[in-house]
Scaffold this motif. Sequence first.
Motif, PDB file in Angstrom:
ATOM      1  N   ILE A 221     -91.683 -16.225  74.151  1.00 36.07           N
ATOM      2  CA  ILE A 221     -91.451 -16.461  72.723  1.00 36.07           C
ATOM      3  C   ILE A 221     -90.035 -16.046  72.351  1.00 36.07           C
ATOM      4  O   ILE A 221     -89.324 -16.764  71.639  1.00 36.07           O
ATOM      5  CB  ILE A 221     -92.497 -15.709  71.871  1.00 36.07           C
ATOM      6  CG1 ILE A 221     -93.866 -16.371  72.019  1.00 36.07           C
ATOM      7  CG2 ILE A 221     -92.085 -15.685  70.403  1.00 36.07           C
ATOM      8  CD1 ILE A 221     -94.992 -15.626  71.333  1.00 36.07           C
ATOM      9  N   ALA A 222     -89.597 -14.890  72.845  1.00 37.40           N
ATOM     10  CA  ALA A 222     -88.230 -14.451  72.579  1.00 37.40           C
ATOM     11  C   ALA A 222     -87.224 -15.475  73.104  1.00 37.40           C
ATOM     12  O   ALA A 222     -86.263 -15.836  72.413  1.00 37.40           O
ATOM     13  CB  ALA A 222     -87.987 -13.085  73.217  1.00 37.40           C
ATOM     14  N   ALA A 223     -87.453 -15.959  74.323  1.00 37.80           N
ATOM     15  CA  ALA A 223     -86.542 -16.941  74.909  1.00 37.80           C
ATOM     16  C   ALA A 223     -86.474 -18.210  74.058  1.00 37.80           C
ATOM     17  O   ALA A 223     -85.402 -18.796  73.870  1.00 37.80           O
ATOM     18  CB  ALA A 223     -86.981 -17.271  76.334  1.00 37.80           C
ATOM     19  N   SER A 224     -87.624 -18.638  73.521  1.00 33.97           N
ATOM     20  CA  SER A 224     -87.655 -19.863  72.716  1.00 33.97           C
ATOM     21  C   SER A 224     -86.886 -19.705  71.411  1.00 33.97           C
ATOM     22  O   SER A 224     -86.438 -20.686  70.828  1.00 33.97           O
ATOM     23  CB  SER A 224     -89.106 -20.260  72.426  1.00 33.97           C
ATOM     24  OG  SER A 224     -89.701 -19.397  71.463  1.00 33.97           O
ATOM     25  N   LEU A 225     -86.726 -18.459  70.958  1.00 32.01           N
ATOM     26  CA  LEU A 225     -86.009 -18.182  69.710  1.00 32.01           C
ATOM     27  C   LEU A 225     -84.549 -17.817  69.950  1.00 32.01           C
ATOM     28  O   LEU A 225     -83.810 -17.557  68.999  1.00 32.01           O
ATOM     29  CB  LEU A 225     -86.694 -17.028  68.964  1.00 32.01           C
ATOM     30  CG  LEU A 225     -88.117 -17.270  68.479  1.00 32.01           C
ATOM     31  CD1 LEU A 225     -88.704 -15.977  67.927  1.00 32.01           C
ATOM     32  CD2 LEU A 225     -88.150 -18.375  67.430  1.00 32.01           C
ATOM     33  N   GLY A 226     -84.150 -17.745  71.222  1.00 35.73           N
ATOM     34  CA  GLY A 226     -82.812 -17.290  71.524  1.00 35.73           C
ATOM     35  C   GLY A 226     -82.644 -15.804  71.299  1.00 35.73           C
ATOM     36  O   GLY A 226     -81.529 -15.315  71.079  1.00 35.73           O
ATOM     37  N   ALA A 227     -83.734 -15.059  71.359  1.00 36.70           N
ATOM     38  CA  ALA A 227     -83.714 -13.612  71.148  1.00 36.70           C
ATOM     39  C   ALA A 227     -83.948 -12.897  72.474  1.00 36.70           C
ATOM     40  O   ALA A 227     -84.370 -13.504  73.466  1.00 36.70           O
ATOM     41  CB  ALA A 227     -84.794 -13.211  70.138  1.00 36.70           C
ATOM     42  N   HIS A 228     -83.674 -11.605  72.490  1.00 38.07           N
ATOM     43  CA  HIS A 228     -83.951 -10.799  73.676  1.00 38.07           C
ATOM     44  C   HIS A 228     -85.292 -10.113  73.469  1.00 38.07           C
ATOM     45  O   HIS A 228     -85.570  -9.593  72.372  1.00 38.07           O
ATOM     46  CB  HIS A 228     -82.853  -9.747  73.873  1.00 38.07           C
ATOM     47  CG  HIS A 228     -82.885  -9.099  75.216  1.00 38.07           C
ATOM     48  ND1 HIS A 228     -83.833  -8.157  75.563  1.00 38.07           N
ATOM     49  CD2 HIS A 228     -82.097  -9.273  76.307  1.00 38.07           C
ATOM     50  CE1 HIS A 228     -83.628  -7.770  76.811  1.00 38.07           C
ATOM     51  NE2 HIS A 228     -82.574  -8.424  77.287  1.00 38.07           N
ATOM     52  N   PRO A 229     -86.170 -10.083  74.480  1.00 37.03           N
ATOM     53  CA  PRO A 229     -87.486  -9.466  74.280  1.00 37.03           C
ATOM     54  C   PRO A 229     -87.410  -7.988  73.915  1.00 37.03           C
ATOM     55  O   PRO A 229     -88.317  -7.462  73.262  1.00 37.03           O
ATOM     56  CB  PRO A 229     -88.194  -9.677  75.619  1.00 37.03           C
ATOM     57  CG  PRO A 229     -87.099  -9.958  76.606  1.00 37.03           C
ATOM     58  CD  PRO A 229     -86.031 -10.660  75.825  1.00 37.03           C
ATOM     59  N   ALA A 230     -86.321  -7.307  74.297  1.00 37.76           N
ATOM     60  CA  ALA A 230     -86.169  -5.899  73.924  1.00 37.76           C
ATOM     61  C   ALA A 230     -85.789  -5.726  72.458  1.00 37.76           C
ATOM     62  O   ALA A 230     -85.782  -4.599  71.949  1.00 37.76           O
ATOM     63  CB  ALA A 230     -85.126  -5.221  74.814  1.00 37.76           C
ATOM     64  N   ASP A 231     -85.491  -6.840  71.764  1.00 36.55           N
ATOM     65  CA  ASP A 231     -85.180  -6.779  70.335  1.00 36.55           C
ATOM     66  C   ASP A 231     -86.411  -6.978  69.460  1.00 36.55           C
ATOM     67  O   ASP A 231     -86.289  -7.168  68.242  1.00 36.55           O
ATOM     68  CB  ASP A 231     -84.118  -7.831  69.980  1.00 36.55           C
ATOM     69  CG  ASP A 231     -82.738  -7.446  70.489  1.00 36.55           C
ATOM     70  OD1 ASP A 231     -82.476  -6.231  70.616  1.00 36.55           O
ATOM     71  OD2 ASP A 231     -81.935  -8.351  70.770  1.00 36.55           O
ATOM     72  N   LEU A 232     -87.602  -6.940  70.060  1.00 39.89           N
ATOM     73  CA  LEU A 232     -88.836  -7.029  69.296  1.00 39.89           C
ATOM     74  C   LEU A 232     -88.926  -5.865  68.304  1.00 39.89           C
ATOM     75  O   LEU A 232     -88.678  -4.715  68.661  1.00 39.89           O
ATOM     76  CB  LEU A 232     -90.040  -6.966  70.252  1.00 39.89           C
ATOM     77  CG  LEU A 232     -91.426  -7.023  69.624  1.00 39.89           C
ATOM     78  CD1 LEU A 232     -91.746  -8.456  69.198  1.00 39.89           C
ATOM     79  CD2 LEU A 232     -92.489  -6.527  70.620  1.00 39.89           C
ATOM     80  N   VAL A 233     -89.258  -6.166  67.052  1.00 40.01           N
ATOM     81  CA  VAL A 233     -89.394  -5.098  66.055  1.00 40.01           C
ATOM     82  C   VAL A 233     -90.790  -5.033  65.439  1.00 40.01           C
ATOM     83  O   VAL A 233     -91.181  -3.992  64.906  1.00 40.01           O
ATOM     84  CB  VAL A 233     -88.335  -5.223  64.936  1.00 40.01           C
ATOM     85  CG1 VAL A 233     -86.952  -4.924  65.482  1.00 40.01           C
ATOM     86  CG2 VAL A 233     -88.361  -6.603  64.290  1.00 40.01           C
ATOM     87  N   GLU A 234     -91.543  -6.117  65.509  1.00 39.47           N
ATOM     88  CA  GLU A 234     -92.915  -6.112  65.008  1.00 39.47           C
ATOM     89  C   GLU A 234     -93.765  -7.012  65.893  1.00 39.47           C
ATOM     90  O   GLU A 234     -93.307  -8.077  66.333  1.00 39.47           O
ATOM     91  CB  GLU A 234     -93.004  -6.627  63.563  1.00 39.47           C
ATOM     92  CG  GLU A 234     -92.397  -5.714  62.529  1.00 39.47           C
ATOM     93  CD  GLU A 234     -92.530  -6.287  61.125  1.00 39.47           C
ATOM     94  OE1 GLU A 234     -93.218  -7.318  60.957  1.00 39.47           O
ATOM     95  OE2 GLU A 234     -91.926  -5.721  60.201  1.00 39.47           O
ATOM     96  N   LEU A 235     -95.002  -6.575  66.142  1.00 38.79           N
ATOM     97  CA  LEU A 235     -95.930  -7.366  66.941  1.00 38.79           C
ATOM     98  C   LEU A 235     -97.347  -7.049  66.511  1.00 38.79           C
ATOM     99  O   LEU A 235     -97.684  -5.888  66.256  1.00 38.79           O
ATOM    100  CB  LEU A 235     -95.763  -7.042  68.431  1.00 38.79           C
ATOM    101  CG  LEU A 235     -96.696  -7.773  69.410  1.00 38.79           C
ATOM    102  CD1 LEU A 235     -96.430  -9.273  69.416  1.00 38.79           C
ATOM    103  CD2 LEU A 235     -96.559  -7.202  70.816  1.00 38.79           C
ATOM    104  N   GLU A 236     -98.167  -8.068  66.422  1.00 36.18           N
ATOM    105  CA  GLU A 236     -99.597  -7.869  66.196  1.00 36.18           C
ATOM    106  C   GLU A 236    -100.359  -9.032  66.794  1.00 36.18           C
ATOM    107  O   GLU A 236     -99.813 -10.122  66.997  1.00 36.18           O
ATOM    108  CB  GLU A 236     -99.920  -7.756  64.707  1.00 36.18           C
ATOM    109  CG  GLU A 236     -99.584  -8.981  63.874  1.00 36.18           C
ATOM    110  CD  GLU A 236     -99.923  -8.771  62.408  1.00 36.18           C
ATOM    111  OE1 GLU A 236    -101.120  -8.855  62.060  1.00 36.18           O
ATOM    112  OE2 GLU A 236     -98.992  -8.527  61.621  1.00 36.18           O
ATOM    113  N   GLY A 237    -101.619  -8.789  67.131  1.00 37.00           N
ATOM    114  CA  GLY A 237    -102.442  -9.850  67.683  1.00 37.00           C
ATOM    115  C   GLY A 237    -103.882  -9.405  67.821  1.00 37.00           C
ATOM    116  O   GLY A 237    -104.166  -8.204  67.932  1.00 37.00           O
TER     117      GLY A 237
END
Length: 281
Positions: A221-237
Amino acid sequence: MTGRSEPGGAGGRPSTGGRNEWHGKDLGTRTVGYDETQAILYALAVGAAASDLDLVFEERLRVLPTFALTLAQWAPDVLGSAGAFDVRTAVHGTQRLRVLKPLPRSGSVEMTARVAEVWDKGSAAVFDVAVESEYFAATWSLFAPGRGGFGGDRGPSARRRPEAAPSGELTVRTAGNQAALYRLLGDRHHLHIDPEAAKTAGMPRPIMHGLCTLAAATLPIAASLGAHPADLVELEGRFAAPVFPGDALRIETWKDDGPAVLFEAAADDRTVISAARARFA
């Protein structure tokens, strides 16, 4: 977690006034240390490739924020051991994570934990275990059969699947040894490695850890957004169904506010993660 207990509060006793006796319980403070090897092992266990040098090479290492959830696993375990619910039947329902600042490459994290809420679902209760530290805040929602019926609030409903068509779709294949790797980070429940334990729990073979599947979804998901996975700030599921090592996951995404997406993950014809959201800095 998987038996069945008598209806009511802990030990089959309903609490009074619609408030479960475990609500607000202090689960203590704990400091957990780790080193670069554990952080790298975690990245590999949730799907990082050997070429992802800033996730697997100590000289460039950025620690995935979801690694924090392995450090805090002690908190829901403490509540189960205290007798709030039957650990043989309780299941991990949902997970939330809010990142406050990046985890260092190695070090220790001091955490405090409490039972933030106990929701009454009638035949079951949902225990929200909140863990806080200077680096993150996280909440485990644990669905406990036989612990409801105490007259409390049912709690919020899960986010519904968006009515609009997905804005994106990704495919991720889990590895056959992924659960075997992930359990080395602390959750060594036999269900994830022993075929006989899996059969006893009603599964045809060992299953993936829900937190492993959820974290694994954040990398593509991070790759699809052009983001780095270590830049995750919120997650829920929400964990809707089991995933088996080797399953191919189809991840559907919908744009949300800012650099965030709503998503669901499915394996074959079953939804395995629902009501999910990820936001990156």
